[in-house]
Design a protein around this motif. Structure first.
Motif, PDB file in Angstrom:
ATOM      1  N   GLU A  66     -21.406 -21.512 -14.104  1.00  0.00           N
ATOM      2  CA  GLU A  66     -20.446 -20.529 -14.605  1.00  0.00           C
ATOM      3  C   GLU A  66     -19.380 -21.204 -15.465  1.00  0.00           C
ATOM      4  O   GLU A  66     -19.008 -20.684 -16.532  1.00  0.00           O
ATOM      5  CB  GLU A  66     -19.778 -19.810 -13.432  1.00  0.00           C
ATOM      6  N   TYR A  69     -20.883 -21.949 -18.808  1.00  0.00           N
ATOM      7  CA  TYR A  69     -21.016 -20.723 -19.575  1.00  0.00           C
ATOM      8  C   TYR A  69     -19.678 -20.331 -20.194  1.00  0.00           C
ATOM      9  O   TYR A  69     -19.606 -20.010 -21.383  1.00  0.00           O
ATOM     10  CB  TYR A  69     -21.557 -19.595 -18.686  1.00  0.00           C
ATOM     11  N   GLN A  73     -18.600 -20.101 -24.145  1.00  0.00           N
ATOM     12  CA  GLN A  73     -18.102 -18.857 -24.731  1.00  0.00           C
ATOM     13  C   GLN A  73     -16.777 -19.047 -25.451  1.00  0.00           C
ATOM     14  O   GLN A  73     -16.496 -18.360 -26.436  1.00  0.00           O
ATOM     15  CB  GLN A  73     -17.935 -17.772 -23.651  1.00  0.00           C
TER      16      GLN A  73
END
Length: 75
Positions: A66, A69, A73
């Motif tokens: 996570e 990620y 982003q």
């Protein structure tokens, strides 16, 4: 979704054959279907053990994924 099926031939001892016949009667199918079902259950159980060991060795796997990620982003 169709599953790829492969046919194999196996030899079993008499006791195993009796057990498969009993499984086939219980399930209402053939000995081959009973054997395939038993092998599938063993394969799934092995996969679960393997995945459990993988994630046990990496306790922060999901948190790390996570974070990666989120970092991707915001880049």
């Amino acid at each position: 979704m169709a599953h790829e099926v492969e046919r194999i031939e196996v030899e079993v001892d008499a006791a195993t054959a009796r057990w498969l016949r009993a499984c086939a009667r219980t399930r209402g199918g053939s000995m081959a279907a009973a054997a395939a079902a038993q092998l599938h259950e063993l394969a799934v159980a092995d996969s679960v053990r393997s995945h459990s060991a993988f994630f046990a060795a990496r306790p922060t796997y999901f948190e790390d994924a996570e974070a990666e990620y989120e970092a991707a982003q915001s880049a």
